[in-house]
Design a protein around this motif. Structure first.
Motif, PDB file in Angstrom:
ATOM      1  N   VAL A  56       0.824  -1.211   0.000  1.00  0.00           N
ATOM      2  CA  VAL A  56       0.000   0.000   0.000  1.00  0.00           C
ATOM      3  C   VAL A  56       0.860   1.264   0.000  1.00  0.00           C
ATOM      4  O   VAL A  56       0.329   2.372  -0.092  1.00  0.00           O
ATOM      5  CB  VAL A  56      -0.971   0.011   1.195  1.00  0.00           C
ATOM      6  N   GLY A  57       2.155   1.077   0.095  1.00  0.00           N
ATOM      7  CA  GLY A  57       3.065   2.218   0.025  1.00  0.00           C
ATOM      8  C   GLY A  57       4.429   1.743  -0.423  1.00  0.00           C
ATOM      9  O   GLY A  57       4.854   0.626  -0.076  1.00  0.00           O
ATOM     10  N   ARG A  58       5.093   2.537  -1.230  1.00  0.00           N
ATOM     11  CA  ARG A  58       6.437   2.180  -1.681  1.00  0.00           C
ATOM     12  C   ARG A  58       7.257   3.454  -1.838  1.00  0.00           C
ATOM     13  O   ARG A  58       6.741   4.504  -2.220  1.00  0.00           O
ATOM     14  CB  ARG A  58       6.390   1.402  -2.993  1.00  0.00           C
ATOM     15  N   GLU A  83      -0.773   8.827   7.275  1.00  0.00           N
ATOM     16  CA  GLU A  83      -0.018   8.343   8.440  1.00  0.00           C
ATOM     17  C   GLU A  83       0.800   7.091   8.113  1.00  0.00           C
ATOM     18  O   GLU A  83       1.891   6.889   8.660  1.00  0.00           O
ATOM     19  CB  GLU A  83      -0.988   8.061   9.596  1.00  0.00           C
ATOM     20  N   VAL A  84       0.279   6.256   7.204  1.00  0.00           N
ATOM     21  CA  VAL A  84       1.024   5.071   6.777  1.00  0.00           C
ATOM     22  C   VAL A  84       2.283   5.489   6.020  1.00  0.00           C
ATOM     23  O   VAL A  84       3.379   4.973   6.255  1.00  0.00           O
ATOM     24  CB  VAL A  84       0.139   4.156   5.910  1.00  0.00           C
ATOM     25  N   GLY A  85       2.129   6.435   5.105  1.00  0.00           N
ATOM     26  CA  GLY A  85       3.287   6.919   4.366  1.00  0.00           C
ATOM     27  C   GLY A  85       4.304   7.578   5.265  1.00  0.00           C
ATOM     28  O   GLY A  85       5.520   7.405   5.081  1.00  0.00           O
ATOM     29  N   ALA A  86       3.835   8.350   6.247  1.00  0.00           N
ATOM     30  CA  ALA A  86       4.754   8.999   7.175  1.00  0.00           C
ATOM     31  C   ALA A  86       5.526   7.971   7.985  1.00  0.00           C
ATOM     32  O   ALA A  86       6.733   8.116   8.225  1.00  0.00           O
ATOM     33  CB  ALA A  86       3.985   9.940   8.094  1.00  0.00           C
ATOM     34  N   ALA A  87       4.847   6.889   8.401  1.00  0.00           N
ATOM     35  CA  ALA A  87       5.530   5.839   9.153  1.00  0.00           C
ATOM     36  C   ALA A  87       6.594   5.166   8.299  1.00  0.00           C
ATOM     37  O   ALA A  87       7.694   4.849   8.770  1.00  0.00           O
ATOM     38  CB  ALA A  87       4.511   4.810   9.645  1.00  0.00           C
ATOM     39  N   ARG A 121      -2.112  13.929  -3.120  1.00  0.00           N
ATOM     40  CA  ARG A 121      -2.381  14.532  -1.815  1.00  0.00           C
ATOM     41  C   ARG A 121      -1.816  13.691  -0.676  1.00  0.00           C
ATOM     42  O   ARG A 121      -1.198  14.210   0.256  1.00  0.00           O
ATOM     43  CB  ARG A 121      -3.887  14.730  -1.628  1.00  0.00           C
ATOM     44  N   ALA A 122      -2.050  12.385  -0.718  1.00  0.00           N
ATOM     45  CA  ALA A 122      -1.628  11.524   0.387  1.00  0.00           C
ATOM     46  C   ALA A 122      -0.104  11.475   0.541  1.00  0.00           C
ATOM     47  O   ALA A 122       0.406  11.677   1.653  1.00  0.00           O
ATOM     48  CB  ALA A 122      -2.208  10.122   0.229  1.00  0.00           C
ATOM     49  N   PRO A 123       0.680  11.210  -0.525  1.00  0.00           N
ATOM     50  CA  PRO A 123       2.138  11.191  -0.327  1.00  0.00           C
ATOM     51  C   PRO A 123       2.713  12.544   0.074  1.00  0.00           C
ATOM     52  O   PRO A 123       3.656  12.603   0.874  1.00  0.00           O
ATOM     53  CB  PRO A 123       2.690  10.719  -1.676  1.00  0.00           C
ATOM     54  N   MET A 124       2.158  13.646  -0.443  1.00  0.00           N
ATOM     55  CA  MET A 124       2.664  14.954  -0.037  1.00  0.00           C
ATOM     56  C   MET A 124       2.338  15.226   1.429  1.00  0.00           C
ATOM     57  O   MET A 124       3.162  15.762   2.180  1.00  0.00           O
ATOM     58  CB  MET A 124       2.106  16.038  -0.952  1.00  0.00           C
ATOM     59  N   ALA A 125       1.136  14.838   1.862  1.00  0.00           N
ATOM     60  CA  ALA A 125       0.789  14.992   3.272  1.00  0.00           C
ATOM     61  C   ALA A 125       1.679  14.119   4.144  1.00  0.00           C
ATOM     62  O   ALA A 125       2.115  14.529   5.243  1.00  0.00           O
ATOM     63  CB  ALA A 125      -0.681  14.652   3.496  1.00  0.00           C
ATOM     64  N   ALA A 126       1.973  12.913   3.679  1.00  0.00           N
ATOM     65  CA  ALA A 126       2.852  12.023   4.429  1.00  0.00           C
ATOM     66  C   ALA A 126       4.246  12.616   4.572  1.00  0.00           C
ATOM     67  O   ALA A 126       4.875  12.518   5.641  1.00  0.00           O
ATOM     68  CB  ALA A 126       2.925  10.667   3.732  1.00  0.00           C
ATOM     69  N   ALA A 127       4.758  13.228   3.505  1.00  0.00           N
ATOM     70  CA  ALA A 127       6.083  13.853   3.571  1.00  0.00           C
ATOM     71  C   ALA A 127       6.106  14.945   4.633  1.00  0.00           C
ATOM     72  O   ALA A 127       7.070  15.060   5.405  1.00  0.00           O
ATOM     73  CB  ALA A 127       6.455  14.419   2.200  1.00  0.00           C
ATOM     74  N   ARG A 128       5.041  15.737   4.702  1.00  0.00           N
ATOM     75  CA  ARG A 128       4.985  16.797   5.717  1.00  0.00           C
ATOM     76  C   ARG A 128       4.924  16.199   7.116  1.00  0.00           C
ATOM     77  O   ARG A 128       5.601  16.684   8.034  1.00  0.00           O
ATOM     78  CB  ARG A 128       3.779  17.698   5.453  1.00  0.00           C
ATOM     79  N   LEU A 129       4.130  15.146   7.290  1.00  0.00           N
ATOM     80  CA  LEU A 129       4.036  14.501   8.601  1.00  0.00           C
ATOM     81  C   LEU A 129       5.383  13.915   9.031  1.00  0.00           C
ATOM     82  O   LEU A 129       5.675  13.831  10.228  1.00  0.00           O
ATOM     83  CB  LEU A 129       2.987  13.395   8.564  1.00  0.00           C
ATOM     84  N   ALA A 130       6.188  13.514   8.057  1.00  0.00           N
ATOM     85  CA  ALA A 130       7.490  12.927   8.356  1.00  0.00           C
ATOM     86  C   ALA A 130       8.573  13.981   8.561  1.00  0.00           C
ATOM     87  O   ALA A 130       9.754  13.625   8.724  1.00  0.00           O
ATOM     88  CB  ALA A 130       7.895  11.974   7.234  1.00  0.00           C
ATOM     89  N   GLY A 131       8.189  15.248   8.538  1.00  0.00           N
ATOM     90  CA  GLY A 131       9.145  16.310   8.834  1.00  0.00           C
ATOM     91  C   GLY A 131       9.804  16.951   7.642  1.00  0.00           C
ATOM     92  O   GLY A 131      10.808  17.664   7.796  1.00  0.00           O
ATOM     93  N   LEU A 132       9.255  16.739   6.447  1.00  0.00           N
ATOM     94  CA  LEU A 132       9.799  17.369   5.253  1.00  0.00           C
ATOM     95  C   LEU A 132       8.995  18.621   4.915  1.00  0.00           C
ATOM     96  O   LEU A 132       7.785  18.677   5.161  1.00  0.00           O
ATOM     97  CB  LEU A 132       9.783  16.398   4.073  1.00  0.00           C
ATOM     98  N   VAL A 133       9.656  19.603   4.334  1.00  0.00           N
ATOM     99  CA  VAL A 133       9.060  20.905   4.069  1.00  0.00           C
ATOM    100  C   VAL A 133       9.284  21.268   2.608  1.00  0.00           C
ATOM    101  O   VAL A 133      10.371  21.064   2.066  1.00  0.00           O
ATOM    102  CB  VAL A 133       9.680  21.990   4.977  1.00  0.00           C
ATOM    103  N   GLU A 134       8.258  21.813   1.954  1.00  0.00           N
ATOM    104  CA  GLU A 134       8.379  22.233   0.560  1.00  0.00           C
ATOM    105  C   GLU A 134       9.339  23.411   0.434  1.00  0.00           C
ATOM    106  O   GLU A 134       9.226  24.395   1.160  1.00  0.00           O
ATOM    107  CB  GLU A 134       7.009  22.617   0.009  1.00  0.00           C
TER     108      GLU A 134
END
Length: 311
Positions: A56-58, A83-87, A121-134
């Motif tokens: 479900v994520g790669r 949240e899955v992508g962020a994890a 939307r989901a992968p970009m949101a996951a990147a932000r949750l994981a501490g990445l910034v545009e």
């Protein structure tokens, strides 16, 4: 997320990565199998999230052989909640010793395309949750044979005489308009294409054209016809009025050498440059949004944007 398994691939599990359908097949990018064959992708730098036996994520980080910097996130697809992508990203970052740059690739004009927004939307949101910034956006444009604008006759063009003349003009240009492959120049060679282009563009001086207005140099363009794609690698101006004609001259030179397509990269905020590219016949191919760790990239990381030399 109790049934979620997050882990890197091991050798021989390439099909597991490919088992997740490509959510943006219209994007022109290096395939995972080709990236493995070329050495840029590696199983240990490829992570998956598996739920109920299904990927479900790669996420695949890339580093071309011989590159000077750290690997960056090139492929990140998510068919689950952010949240899955962020994890997934956090687990990989911990294994890598810290977060890495992420280049979120998407089709051109993605903000106006609901079907693309639904995917990213989901992968970009996951990147932000994981501490990445545009931290910016780069656009790739392509010319594919559109008739070029006619010259006004105001300017003349000639090949550069030698590296000394090129470097002298580069030193007088504060901010080049077009830098195609600048991310790969940094990642592979540790080269700043804006200030030291000849350290990366090693072709003959004749691949460079100088624009003259009444004998005075007002612009400089460097082309590369033997990269993965023929490209306008460097375009720098001392007079913005010459931009369109110098672009057309660069494309004309490449087309005369047999190029059927010419690539040029530009920062999305350079509106005037993008407009001139479009007037010259270029059309947007893709966008890449740059995500960095909130505290900036790790000390051993340099920017990259593609598994091919053209970036």
């Amino acid at each position: 997320m109790t049934d979620l398994v997050i882990r890197p691939l091991v050798a021989g599990e390439e099909d597991l990565f490919e088992s997740m359908p490509d959510p943006l097949p219209q994007l022109r990018q290096v395939g995972y199998a080709d990236g493995l064959a070329g050495g840029g992708y590696r199983p240990e730098n490829t992570w998956v999230a598996i739920r109920a036996g299904r990927v479900v994520g790669r996420a695949a980080w890339v580093l071309p052989p011989g590159a000077a910097g750290a690997h960056w996130l090139e492929r990140f697809d998510l068919d689950a909640e952010p949240e899955v992508g962020a994890a997934l990203l956090r687990a990989a970052h911990e294994a890598f010793g810290g977060p890495r740059l992420y280049y979120a690739a998407m089709p051109a004009h993605w903000r106006r395309r609901p079907e693309v927004l639904a995917v990213i939307r989901a992968p970009m949101a996951a990147a932000r949750l994981a501490g990445l910034v545009e931290r910016g956006e780069r656009l790739r444009c392509s010319w594919t044979g559109t008739p070029l604008p006619a010259s006004s006759g105001r300017y003349t063009f000639r090949p550069a005489a030698d590296a000394t003349e090129i470097n002298a003009l580069v030193g007088r240009i504060a901010e080049p308009d077009v830098l195609t492959g600048m991310e790969m120049a940094r990642a592979v060679g540790g080269v700043d294409l804006a200030t030291d282009p000849l350290a990366w563009l090693t072709g003959p001086a004749g691949d460079w054209r100088i624009a003259l207005d009444a004998g005075e140099p007002v612009g400089l363009v460097g082309t590369a016809g033997q990269a993965c794609y023929p490209l306008v690698a460097y375009l720098g101006l001392r007079d913005a009025a010459v931009r369109g004609e110098l672009l057309a001259e660069a494309v004309r030179v490449l087309a005369a050498g047999g190029a059927r397509e010419v690539i040029a990269d530009v920062d999305a905020h350079r509106v005037a440059v993008l407009a001139e590219l479009e007037r010259t016949g270029f059309r947007q191919l893709r966008s890449r949004v740059v995500f960095e760790p909130a505290a900036g990239p790790p000390s051993d990381a340099v920017a990259g944007s593609g598994a091919d030399r053209a970036g």
